[in-house]
Design an enzyme around this catalytic site. Sequence first.
Site, PDB file in Angstrom:
ATOM      1  N   HIS A 128       0.910  -1.364  -0.161  1.00 52.59           N
ATOM      2  CA  HIS A 128       0.075   0.066  -0.073  1.00 52.59           C
ATOM      3  C   HIS A 128       0.942   1.349   0.155  1.00 52.59           C
ATOM      4  O   HIS A 128       0.429   2.426  -0.317  1.00 52.59           O
ATOM      5  CB  HIS A 128      -0.875  -0.029   1.132  1.00 52.59           C
ATOM      6  CG  HIS A 128      -2.255   0.515   1.021  1.00 52.59           C
ATOM      7  ND1 HIS A 128      -2.659   1.137  -0.426  1.00 52.59           N
ATOM      8  CD2 HIS A 128      -3.308   0.389   1.513  1.00 52.59           C
ATOM      9  CE1 HIS A 128      -3.737   1.903  -0.136  1.00 52.59           C
ATOM     10  NE2 HIS A 128      -4.462   0.982   0.882  1.00 52.59           N
ATOM     11  N   ARG A 129       2.070   1.213   0.264  1.00 54.78           N
ATOM     12  CA  ARG A 129       2.848   2.504   0.007  1.00 54.78           C
ATOM     13  C   ARG A 129       3.188   2.673  -1.454  1.00 54.78           C
ATOM     14  O   ARG A 129       3.204   4.048  -1.880  1.00 54.78           O
ATOM     15  CB  ARG A 129       4.436   1.986   0.773  1.00 54.78           C
ATOM     16  CG  ARG A 129       4.450   1.817   1.904  1.00 54.78           C
ATOM     17  CD  ARG A 129       5.977   1.394   2.531  1.00 54.78           C
ATOM     18  NE  ARG A 129       6.195  -0.022   1.493  1.00 54.78           N
ATOM     19  CZ  ARG A 129       7.379  -0.351   1.556  1.00 54.78           C
ATOM     20  NH1 ARG A 129       8.532   0.128   2.395  1.00 54.78           N
ATOM     21  NH2 ARG A 129       7.865  -1.426   0.990  1.00 54.78           N
TER      22      ARG A 129
END
Length: 469
Positions: A440-441
Amino acid sequence: MTTEVRSLREFKMPDVGEGLTEAEILSWYVKPGDVVTDGQVVCEVETAKAAVELPIPFNGVVERLHFPAGATVDVGTVIISVAVAGEAGAAPAAAAPAAAAPAEAPEAEPERREVLVGYGPRTGTAQRRARRTTATAAVTAKPAPVVAAPVAAPAPVAVAVAEAPVGERPLAKPPVRKLAKDLGVDLRSVTPTGTGGVITREDLHAFAAAQAAPVAVEPADVAEVVEAAAPVTSAAGDVRVPIKGVRKATAQAMVASAFTAPHVTEFVQVDVTRTMKFVRKLKETGELGRDVRVSPLLLVAKALLTAVKRHPGINAQWDEAAQEIVIKGQVNLGIAAATPRGLIVPNIKDAGAKTLAGLATSLGELVETARQGKTSPADMQGGTITITNVGVFGVDTGTPILNPGEAAILAFGAVRELPWVHKGKVVPRQVTTLALSFDHRLVDGELGSRVLADVAGLLEQPKRLITWG
């Protein structure tokens, strides 16, 4: 007058991967007293990435094996001593104390440094090697099928140039380029150790030996694998299995991935009835080639590659040092494979540039090589996105952990006949579940959802794979 002298040369455990610190000696092919020649394979070792056979880089007689089979040895540690013959300078007329004749004292040995597979420490002094009479001398001890393409058994490893990363022209002298051509090695795949980044003859032999190293096919049965790992059984019946090599590295990598990258997993059920029909058609017509293996995994891989082409942000890596997202220029598609040595993820280089037929060929070779335990370290490096086919075990889906350094992994579940609403009626259809885990980064919910929906849509209408791919 000259006299022949014999001296001991030591062969140290090389770094057979990239930055590995240790390797386990699986077996020795020689014993003390045996005569060895330059390029002869003397032992097989297993690292955290693969099993590799090591060739000795000089001629002589084995004096001592410093470790038994089964020992884990640090890189740079001496593993075998060999008595080698050489020419000394003119013999002195009479013996004299060393202190009285300093000019006759032997020269200090040049500085030695470690290099990659099978060629141990090299001296710092440049010295031309005698011309070989055959280009395959470094791998003739135990010839094996190659990884990149099936050829006759004695042939050295062949790496397809079309699959090598595109970059600057590697530095190498004309004789080395000729040898690379004879060995079928793409110089862009070889790590140089020469001054100024020049690829040497030793680098070529080391690369070829690592790529072509044969590994005995081990049984996939769990009981036999446990036996091979030398377990210890307690009085209460508990069995302790040593964790080494690939299994140890996998465990460490998965823990690091799980607690470094913030995982998000999304799921979707897909009607793949048309995909399964398309697979049967390709098998029956032989459109991709009579010897090419066609499976549902092939079309899943093509669908993912097509989705990556339309959404390149999913094919990315996180650069912690620079605090940047690096969107990769080519797709190296990893396929998670369960082997007797543990879970490995070899990848197809530049898979996004391949046709469906080319992808099928590469996928078949990758799977077969992994099953036989012959996957080389180079085949497991540089992956950018991965597929794990949990459906072959009858599993519907899962939440796969990212292969370290990658932004996404797609799980392909079992295909089952289920009641499904199709054209306004409930009818039996072939359905699977896809799961996409992503970092999710790098990947937000919108991008992850679009990629997963794209893959699902392409599998529902597989003929679009030809249009978009």
